[in-house]
Design an enzyme around this catalytic site. Structure first.
Site, PDB file in Angstrom:
ATOM      1  CB  THR B  37      43.922  52.846  20.507  1.00 19.17           C
ATOM      2  OG1 THR B  37      45.056  52.016  20.778  1.00 19.17           O
ATOM      3  CG2 THR B  37      44.394  54.244  20.144  1.00 19.17           C
ATOM      4  CG  LEU B  38      38.342  50.757  21.717  1.00 17.62           C
ATOM      5  CD1 LEU B  38      36.983  51.037  21.101  1.00 17.62           C
ATOM      6  CD2 LEU B  38      38.189  49.897  22.971  1.00 17.62           C
ATOM      7  N   GLY B  39      41.110  47.775  20.109  1.00 18.57           N
ATOM      8  CA  GLY B  39      41.703  46.877  19.114  1.00 18.57           C
ATOM      9  C   GLY B  39      42.702  45.890  19.676  1.00 18.57           C
ATOM     10  CB  CYS B  42      44.653  42.002  16.800  1.00 18.53           C
ATOM     11  SG  CYS B  42      44.344  41.800  15.064  1.00 18.53           S
ATOM     12  CE  LYS B  51      50.652  39.860   9.458  1.00 23.72           C
ATOM     13  NZ  LYS B  51      50.584  39.141  10.736  1.00 23.72           N
ATOM     14  CB  VAL B 238      68.944  31.863  23.718  1.00 19.66           C
ATOM     15  CG1 VAL B 238      69.552  33.128  24.297  1.00 19.66           C
ATOM     16  CG2 VAL B 238      68.933  31.894  22.206  1.00 19.66           C
ATOM     17  CB  ALA B 321      43.089  38.255  15.462  1.00 19.57           C
ATOM     18  CG  HIS B 445      43.049  29.744 -16.582  1.00 20.49           C
ATOM     19  ND1 HIS B 445      44.146  29.079 -16.078  1.00 20.49           N
ATOM     20  CD2 HIS B 445      43.413  30.246 -17.784  1.00 20.49           C
ATOM     21  CE1 HIS B 445      45.141  29.160 -16.972  1.00 20.49           C
ATOM     22  NE2 HIS B 445      44.715  29.863 -18.012  1.00 20.49           N
TER      23      HIS B 445
END
Ligand SMILES: Cc1cc2nc3c(=O)[nH]c(=O)nc-3n(C[C@H](O)[C@H](O)[C@H](O)COP(=O)(O)OP(=O)(O)OC[C@H]3O[C@@H](n4cnc5c(N)ncnc54)[C@H](O)[C@@H]3O)c2cc1C
Lengths: 408, 466
Positions: B37-39, B42, B51, B238, B321, B445
């Site tokens: 897949t593209l992208g 990210c 997210k 560690v 990104a 406001h």
């Protein structure tokens, strides 16, 4: 609303001076009406209104230096402007108030911040209003020349620090009686700078020769009426020299080359700059692809460029991209001179006054119409042999124009 | 004759944005991407899936914890992790398909396979079936991104010891999770699993979290996370990890010296940062060298090889990104002979935890180090009406401005929706705005954005609402 921008000025031209506004803020203007004239190093150009409207404000006053893309002023577009324009509009309601200079000032604005040349940041607006500064006079360091708070503070400080008496420019020397100080025109400044640059950059020197003009003069005398009748243009010497120069350039391509960094660019086109004196100074319009032109074509081309130059109508395109230049000091009576290169070109031919002189020809002293020729060249590209060969080629072609016909 | 004006290797935010811009400018462009897949990172295993889980887990916690009860909503939520993962995957698929659509729209070709530079102007593409083709191009843009940095002694098996990619798809909610590295990625993913029920311990080499973040902001942020139950072991390194069948035992030593201890956890997430990815790229064929850390040095995206450009995570600058996207636009515009420039000082950073943290420009530490005289305006969300109404009163907004010119030099927000608020300051700073310019502009406001305005007022001492 439309910004009136400084147009692209052409390659190698980075700035222009605002010479004259033909309109003032608040004036109604029509699309394509000339608003402002700019002067660049090489030409004057005019900027027209992009639309009907009202000239809202002027951002670059006369005398200001602007770069391509810089905002010169702003036009409030629209019918209001068109209506107020001189065109007789038989509209019923006449009193159309010109739009306010700032977009709808809020009622709460304290002392109506002075309408500035570029939109002031809110903080700068306050400082300007509170301190009675001229917002339009503050040099903006923000995006697109906007006046930031820092700029306004600096302007305020500058005013506080300014000596009471208007400070005279510090460096220039005093002017005595019977002297006059005149600001150099932009063209003159450019000529000065370019000439000096050429001297500093090139390894420039000059070689001389002389040419017997008898043959060309005879040819011209024989054909001048017929030529003019056929072509509608006078047969001058210039066309012969252009031809002769191209003949020489083809044999010595170095003279038609230029240096670019550590490379040499050889040009297989022959665009010959012809120096023309004008009221304002020397300009060098370019005769494009002169190698493809007939003698008549050259004469016409030079005639047209010269007229344009004297009328101040040269366009940027007319001045750029020459590969070699011819300068004729002879028209002013010069017998001999060393022309300065028209950078980045590598050669310039100086023509001079034709003068009858006694010459030794075949063991006899004869009187011949003679002209000294000078070739200044960039020794970084052109070596001595090339330069001399070139000049000899030019001389031979002028002394025996049939060579041009036969290409020998 | 070259077949292409530009071939871009890598279809992440750097690569796909470069391709779109190239298409817009009429360049003949193609992207070589080896993923199905593209992208890039990210969309597939980075910003987007993280997210998705942060959003879902935040709502789960609100429902499962005290918040819904406080609001008068009595529910007993049940976690359906399979569905949570599915909706994440669905969103990602929709997004990657969206990029394919944008490619078609802008007449950009996607050449599937692994790209390798094969000398000047040549890109060799090995397709999944092993077939090889060579493409000719005027320009090559390297946008191969980055990969998780390894840590000696801790072998990522994507089973018990995972990297960020593994942590986005754990098959169960760990009872205990140790996150190695208190950077943005570790804290975001640690937050996800803590909200879903894991006991989370973060081990960090430095004596602070989120290096690069303004120190005061980081302290406040750490306090919030601690209150939520995240445990921190700072100044600890560690030195080894042993994965058993159902747990991992980690050896942790104080950096300052002292006795090592062993920590047991069901899962370990290694998130100590990312490193540029240039494996098998054929850089040597055009003489492009990488620096000590593997980044490709560039001058305005130009590498040392003519016609070869690089953008995004493989070059220096923040590994984000939106930075890759900015690089992409500027690089392609330069290739097209236009003007392109990216001001890395104005690249914002966001941590999408709760509270969020967002900042742009300089930290207080950077200003002090540079000897810049600055003023501070600060406003707590506890005094912001919208934050109060929403019971999200942790954190503050802080504006740093030049002591003389009042130009905004940095803005740091820890609090609700900080990420959505920082854009205002990116614009302001690009226009060299003064703090007063924010202070004198009307803000809606009740919104959290008022906290920023009150902080800006604070720079010149006229904060009105606290
Ligand atoms: C868990 C996580 C969360 C993140 N969250 C955020 C966030 O919230 N906000 C943010 O701004 N950033 C975030 N990032 C960082 C962000 O993902 C990267 O900065 C961004 O993806 C970099 O874009 P890029 O185009 O440079 O490289 P990448 O996105 O890494 O894309 C590079 C692409 O190149 C392909 N590739 C590599 N070599 C070749 C080759 N030889 N041939 C063909 N294809 C090749 C790879 O398959 C990959 O698809 C996050 C990262 C992670 C891991």
């Amino acid at each position: 609303m439309a910004d009136i921008m400084t147009p692209a000025l052409g390659e190698s031209v980075t700035e222009a001076t605002v010479a004259r506004w033909t309109k003032k803020a608040g004036d109604a203007v029509r699309k394509d009406e000339i608003l402002v004239e700019l002067e660049t190093d090489k030409v004057s150009l005019e900027v027209a209104a992009p639309a009907d409207g009202v000239l809202e404000f002027i951002a670059a006053e006369e005398g200001a230096t602007v770069e391509p893309g810089a905002v010169l002023g702003r036009l409030a577009e629209g019918a209001a402007g068109a209506k107020a324009a001189p065109a007789p509009a038989p509209a019923a309601k006449k009193e159309e108030p010109a739009p306010a200079p700032a977009p709808a000032p809020k009622a709460e604005a304290p002392k109506a911040a002075p309408a500035a040349a570029a939109p002031l940041a809110p903080s700068a607006q306050r400082i300007v209003a509170e301190n009675n500064l001229d917002g339009g006079a503050i040099a903006g360091s923000g995006k697109d020349g906007r006046v930031t708070k820092g700029d306004a503070i600096a302007a305020l400080e500058a005013r506080a620090n300014a000596p009471a008496a208007p400070a005279a420019p510090s460096a220039p020397r005093e002017i005595h009686e019977r002297e006059e100080r005149v600001r150099m025109t932009r063209l003159r400044q450019t000529i000065a700078r370019r000439l000096k640059e050429a001297q500093n950059n090139a390894a420039m020197l000059t070689t001389f020769n002389e040419v017997d003009m008898s043959a060309v003069m005879a040819l011209r005398n024989q054909y001048k009426d017929g030529f003019e009748k056929s072509h509608g243009v006078k047969l001058g010497f210039m066309s012969f020299f252009v031809k002769a120069v191209i003949h020489g350039l083809k044999h010595v391509p170095d003279v038609n080359a230029e240096i670019d960094g550590t490379d040499i660019i050889y040009k297989n086109h022959y665009d010959i700059g012809v120096a023309v004196g004008t009221e304002k100074g020397l300009v060098v319009p370019v005769l494009r692809d002169a190698d493809a032109l007939s003698l008549a074509g050259i004469e016409k081309g030079i005639g047209a460029l010269g007229k344009k130059a004297r009328d101040g109508g040269l366009a940027m395109d007319d001045l750029q991209g020459g590969t070699f230049t011819i300068s004729n000091g002879g028209v002013y009576g010069s017998l001999m001179s060393t022309p300065i290169l028209n950078a980045p070109q590598s050669g310039i031919l100086g023509m001079h006054k034709i003068q009858e002189r006694p010459m030794a020809v075949g063991g006899q002293v004869v009187i011949r119409p003679m002209m000294y020729l000078a070739l200044s060249y960039d020794h970084r590209v052109v070596d001595g042999q090339g330069a001399v060969t070139f000049l000899v080629r030019v001389k031979e072609a002028i002394e025996d124009p049939q060579r041009l016909l036969l290409d020998v | 004759m070259a077949q292409y004006d530009v071939i871009i290797i890598g279809g992440g935010p750097g690569g796909y944005n470069a391709a779109i811009r190239a298409g817009q400018l009429g360049l003949k462009a193609a992207v070589v991407e080896k993923r199905v897949t593209l992208g890039g990172t990210c969309l597939n295993v980075g910003c987007m899936p993280s997210k998705a889980l942060l959003h879902a887990s935040e709502l789960y916690e609100a429902a499962a914890g005290a918040e819904f009860v406080t609001l008068g909503i009595d529910v007993k939520p049940k976690l359906n992790l399979v569905q949570m993962m599915k909706q994440k995957a669905d969103s990602v698929t929709a997004l990657t398909k969206g990029i394919e659509f944008l490619f078609k729209k802008n007449k950009v070709e996607w050449i599937k396979g692994a790209g390798k530079i094969a000398g000047a102007g040549k890109v060799e593409v090995t397709a999944e079936d092993g077939s090889v083709s060579v493409l000719e191009t005027k320009n090559i843009v390297i946008a191969t991104g980055s990969e998780p940095s390894p840590l000696p002694g801790v072998d990522v098996d994507q089973n018990r010891i995972v990297d960020s990619t593994g942590a986005l798809s754990l098959p169960e909610v760990p009872k205990s999770l140790v996150v190695i590295g208190a950077g943005i990625i570790g804290l975001e993913l640690g937050s996800v699993w803590r909200r879903l029920g894991a006991e989370v311990t973060v081990v960090e080499f430095l004596d602070r979290i989120t290096p690069g973040m303004d120190a005061e902001t980081a302290k406040t942020f750490q306090r919030s996370l601690t209150k939520q139950g995240v445990q921190f072991k700072l100044g600890s390194k560690v030195t080894g990890a042993k994965a058993g069948k159902s747990s991992v035992s980690l050896t942790v030593e104080p950096v300052a010296g002292g006795a090592a201890e062993t920590i047991e956890a069901e899962y370990v997430l290694l998130a100590i940062g990312r490193r540029p990815f240039t494996e098998n790229l054929g850089l040597e064929s055009v003489g492009v060298e990488t620096d000590k850390r593997g980044f490709i040095p560039t001058d305005h995206f130009k590498t040392t090889a003519p016609g070869v450009w690089a953008i995004g995570d493989v070059i220096l600058g923040p590994m984000l990104a939106h930075k890759a996207e900015e690089d992409a636009v500027a690089c392609i515009e330069l290739i097209a002979g236009k003007w392109g420039h990216v001001d890395y000082n104005l690249v914002p950073s966001v941590v999408y935890t709760s509270p969020e943290v967002a900042w742009v420009g300089k930290t207080e530490e950077q200003l002090k180090e540079a000897g810049v005289a600055y003023k501070v305006g600060k406003f707590p969300f506890s005094a912001n009406s919208r934050a109060k109404i929403n019971h999200e009163t942790e954190g503050f907004a802080k504006v740093l401005a030049d002591a003389k010119t009042d130009e905004i030099l940095g803005v740091h927000i820890v609090g609700p929706q900080a990420g959505e608020m920082i854009g205002e300051y990116c614009v302001a700073m690009a226009f060299k705005a003064a703090s007063e310019d924010i202070a004198r502009v009307c803000h809606p406001h009740p919104t959290r954005s008022e906290a920023g305005r009150q902080a800006a007022m604070g720079v010149e001492g006229w904060t009105m609402q606290s």
